[in-house]
Design a protein around this motif. Sequence first.
Motif: not given
Lengths: 797, 231
Positions: A291-299, A301-309, A341-344
Amino acid sequence: MGFQMLVPFSPWNWLLLLVAFKCSEASSDLNESTNSTAQHEPNVRFAAASSEADEKISVFALDYDYVQIPYEVTLWILLASLAKIGFHLYHRLPGLMPESCLLIIVGALVGAIIFGTDHKSPPVMDTSIYFLYLLPPIVLEGGYFMPTRPFFENIGSILWWAGLGALINAFGIGLSLYLICQIKAFGLSDVNLLQNLLFGSLISAVDPVAVLAVFEEARVNEPLYMMIFGEALLNDGISVVLYNILIAFTKMHKFEDIEPVDILAGCARFIIVGVGGVFFGVIFGFISAFITRFTQNISAIEPLIVFMFSYLSYLAAETLYLSGILAITACAVTMKKYVEENVSQTSYTTIKYFMKMLSSVSETLIFIFMGVSTIGKNHEWNWAFICFTLAFCQIWRAISVFALFYVSNQFRTFPFSIKDQCIIFYSGVRGAGSFSLAFLLPLSLFPRKKMFVTATLVVIYFTVFIQGITIGPLVRYLDVKKTNKKESINEELHIRLMDHLKAGIEDVCGQWSHYQVRDKFKKFDHKYLRKILIRKNQPKSSIVSLYKKLEMKQAIEMVETGILSSTAFSIPHQAQRIHGTKRLSPEDVESMRDILTHNMYQVRQRTLSYNKYNLKPQTSEKQAKEILIRRQNTLRESMRKGHSLPWGKPAGTKNIRYLSFPYGHPQPARRDTRVDDFTDNDSSDSEFPSIMFKARSRTGTLQERRLTQEIIPMKSLPRGGKPHHFGYQRNTSQEEHVGVGRREALRPKPLFHAVDEEFESGEESEEKISESESRWSAEYRPSRQHHRSHSPLLQRK
Amino acid sequence: MHPVGFSAEPAPPKIGLSTSLPTQGIFRAAHPPPLAFSSDQIEQLHRRFKQLSGDQPTIRKENFNNVPDLELNPIRSKIVRAFFDNRNLRKGSSGLADEINFEDFLTIMSYFRPIDTTMDEEQVQLCRKEKLRFLFHMYDSDSDGRITLEEYRNVVEELLSGNPHIEKESARSIADGAMMEAASVCVGQMEPDQVYEGITFDDFLKIWQGIDIETKMHVRFLNMETIALCH
């Protein structure tokens, strides 16, 4: 000692706390009419309070009970943080005792206050809160910061030791305590086997984080470090699984007898729970990486995805009665590599800090709560039980260490020495985990819970204070084999070369061993996993940004040294000598190592530094900015003075100019824009002024002196493409011949000259420049010599 | 875990194996490698050798192209070269051999034997030195006894060649930094007119002082009968 340190910080806090207690007492006096059980249910209280307020509107009202729990929890955390600040103010203190000691002391103080004021502590701990909110962050943090490569290199020994060790300890302690309980004189005959086993399982959960800090400081060898780390990571999971199964047995035992089938089922369950948990974790890890592969435009929420998953993996595993702890660990380990590598860059930093923060909050709460519950009436002191617990903990740990390592040493190329084993034995520090599990024992099933809690507390206090404080000296005394992990770029290179060499040789031999398994996994990883999980054509990944940062730092340092050396201009030669042999600063090595780490064909993290409470300090960018601003000011000032030529200036300022930009052309506007570019070069790298980095290498004799030039920034200046430039260089080198004679011809020492590329290429045709430049170089040679060694990459003030 | 290696590949031809398989004793006498192998290991390696050479008595450079796993290795050329390096084969102080026979192959392999824990300090030091010498030769490609800056850069560039994003400049600056560091470690205070020409083998040893090569440079051969055979 720690207490003394925090005294200056504490008074305010104590005051606050006391005010809080007074308030609560006052408010509870006021609301005496409401029932006393409302203490546990603030909502009820709130409803009651608001209904009261309806009757009579007062100008000033006090409703402490409404906020009591979060209020006091906040105060605790704040208090602990302040205590930590105080603890670290005196730099030698953290070396003397582990941080958990401090937390326990703070907790005991809070407990004393609560006890003294006859206050009831808020119900922070109960089973669901602990397992659902406090435990996951701690485990997640451990998994996320696990040094992947050494872990998998030693995975066999780690699993063998952490898994079997926990089991042997749990059953050994449980069974031997049961035997003790059979002795009538001790008055323990009502404690049955299951209860003893349960106690054994919770007391065998070690928490050697404090030991890791000691190890890191003492730089013990890698396998030993990984053994303890692996134990810290996996032990909790195993103990909790065992604990839950045994609780289930105990519940069952209340109503019916346990049959052998049930025991078999329990064993099978143990395996299913563990393996299933890991499986879940891996699946969730891949999903979140994907999922973090597709988050380049809404970075954002990246931490959120990591934590929530990760949390989701925990919850999902728990729903199916699998081990959530192992799931969240596996999830963190799996996703870490791809997510990074995916997240900013900023998200990455956020994730790291947030993870540290959450886990340290959880742990602080547990430790403080431990301190709070130490002081109170709910204890049952049974000399026999407590002493035997303490003794058996040590004995069984010794047995398990020496037995298990004897076996695993047979399969290792490099066995653990007796010293290593002694250290592992001694590092059995109990911690928050044991206490929580003991505290959460259901009173209905365990009539003697108080005694268990007391025994657990004694074991924790003994291990944390006595073993935790003495293990540092012990490691030094035993002189355990060290890694000697210096901050060395050479070492890093050699070791990496070695890795490839080993893999290559094994390929040639056509043999399989773990290097090759690793290699195969890498290939699979490159072929499939990375393609699926990692964003394509990302802007050159984090490497370039990292590199840019390094560059920026170099530029700034150059300026910095320029400014500083202007004050020390009178003794340039001495300065040169001092600087000439200075070693690389740890930061530079770190950044180089980062480049190496992220760019090798096999991506591997080698840093073994793990600190539960802190992250490595980042480069202080603020400071860098300030230096830039200062420099800008200096430039402006010098312009204001209206000198058109630099060589009319006092010695001090010459240096600055030399190191900043070639001076000699009043181009105020241009210079200003340049400076601006400099400051916000993150956005535009095209305008970034390049720093030339000339490395003079002498491969043969003095005559064959070769001049090579490097551009540190991305932009490269075509070599030899600019005759003027080349001439300038030769000019200086000839002068060196004549003037100084044989100087360091060689050297790997790169020379740093700040030359603005734009300036060079743009104005090259003007003869005046070359003239002035040669003059300049002639006149300021001494200063150049002085600065020659000021390579920003290679040294820092 | 170990013996999986051959299962995926076609069984090596058995022709002539028993006759051509040298015994351990001969090897130790004729050509004492720093660490000798057990006969099982020699047998295994011989089978592999036959497979690589296509049943020829010698291996040439081209034979290494047949190792598919080696392709992705960034320092592939250095590894292959090391097999033919006369210094490693103890046949001379420079130059490359055109082909190597099984004996030479074993010599190279012997550099990767794990150091036995039962050996005394002196032997350990000896083995350590041998291993480091092998490594040193990988860096020092022109056999002049020094790792010059150019050579160092070459190695770093090769190491980083796996990543297309990294630019040559950064590889170079890393090499420069490493060289600088090496100079400061080995020479200490440098006089202004002093020249550091490159890392000599002694300097190399100094740099490696802290790293326990015993645990780093070894390959697990098929069976781990650790007989102390260090000469």
